[in-house]
Design a protein around this motif. Structure first.
Motif: not given
Lengths: 179, 179
Positions: A12, A37-38, A41, A159, A162, A165, B155-156, B158-162
């Motif tokens: 990441a 970052e979200i 991406r 993934l 998430r 969600e 959750a944010r 984890e989502l960003a990382t994935r």
DNA sequence: AACAGGTGTTTTACCAGTAAACGATCTGAC
DNA sequence: GTCAGATCGTTTACTGGTAAAACACCTGTT
């Protein structure tokens, strides 16, 4: 942290969005770049996936929006009105009108008028349309599976969960228009 | 499974993509719909986020692609050529040409010719352009933070990382064009 | 010095999407 | 019955994107 999580975090840090975020940090230190970052991406993944993903569709001479429309008819299993199709494919009524025109000319869908309410039309797949969808779908999914195989199965599940969600909450908070 | 994961999985079962997948399963039982749960959601999230997200930009009379272009100039901190901008914003050269024309007319960017190679142009932000970006960016990020607050912080992350993992691998496997 | 081939940018022709206006039809209140 | 207002779908005018051609210029070879 597990070894798998470590590798994920590692990867990441090496995408283009991470590079952009680092640039912003040097120019505006302390800026809360978390959302990028979200959102950055998601946008970039969507762009890359669409570009890659549509290869099997193009072979069949379909764009993704066209396939979505045909797919909506196929998966619901019954006739839909243009309005239904607009809601189902998240596009404007005008766009649906245009697509239906082309798909009708190509003999993939048919329309008939409603007997009671003469404003509304009912659209259904022709046999050719249904065969086309059923022929493409497995290819398309296989292709997508191949593209996503860059992720380990557990990473894919996580993934998907998430994203589901996020999507469920966004659709809830931004107002769902579902019929 | 933790309680938090349970809730996430719960929410994930209630988005529109999950409904679509269920429809496909009733029509084609056994079809591997796994990829849809990621690709469909990425696309839908991108669409929803863009629609929501661009509100602060619109107030400033900018589209997202225009803001991306200005942002690229701001965050790199130096002049860029149209070609650089195309690579940096992942758009075609022709699109950049059009945007530059408008942004120049609005006095947000300036261009000068290269002294050595007269094919190339160098684009930089005007003072007004820089002020505009610096004014909008915090608003934009705050707005995005608010939108994403539907997710818990973990959750944010984890989502960003994935997503970063997926993006890094996609950019690697689909060929990166970074300059 | 001249030219072939490559590169950076713009132009052209076109296509698909949107918002807003429109025509046609339905519905319910009176 | 009729008329105001809502709804369904299409049309219109426009916008912003793309691919491919065109243009201008550079570079290395001969």
């Amino acid at each position: 942290m597990t070894a798998a999580n470590g590798r994920a975090a590692d990867a990441a840090r090496n995408d283009t969005v991470a590079a952009v975020v680092r640039q912003w940090q040097t120019v505006h230190p302390g800026l809360d770049t978390g959302p990028m970052e979200i959102i950055g991406r998601v946008n970039r993944c969507a762009a890359l996936l669409q570009q890659a993903e549509d290869a099997p569709l193009r072979r069949a001479g379909l764009s993704r929006p066209e396939f979505d429309l045909l797919g909506a008819l196929r998966r619901t299993g019954h006739e839909l009105t243009p309005g239904d199709l607009a809601r189902e494919t998240f596009s404007s009524g005008a766009a649906v009108t245009k697509r239906l025109k082309q798909l009708t000319e190509r003999g993939l869908v048919e329309r008939r008028g409603d007997t009671r309410d003469r404003r509304v039309a009912h659209v259904r797949l022709t046999d050719a349309g249904r065969e086309l969808v059923d022929g493409i779908l497995p290819e398309q999914l296989a292709y997508e599976t191949a593209v996503l195989s860059v992720l380990a199965p557990e990473a894919r599940d996580e993934l998907a969960t998430r994203l589901g969600e996020l999507l469920a909450r966004l659709e809830g908070s931004l107002g769902v228009l579902r019929a």
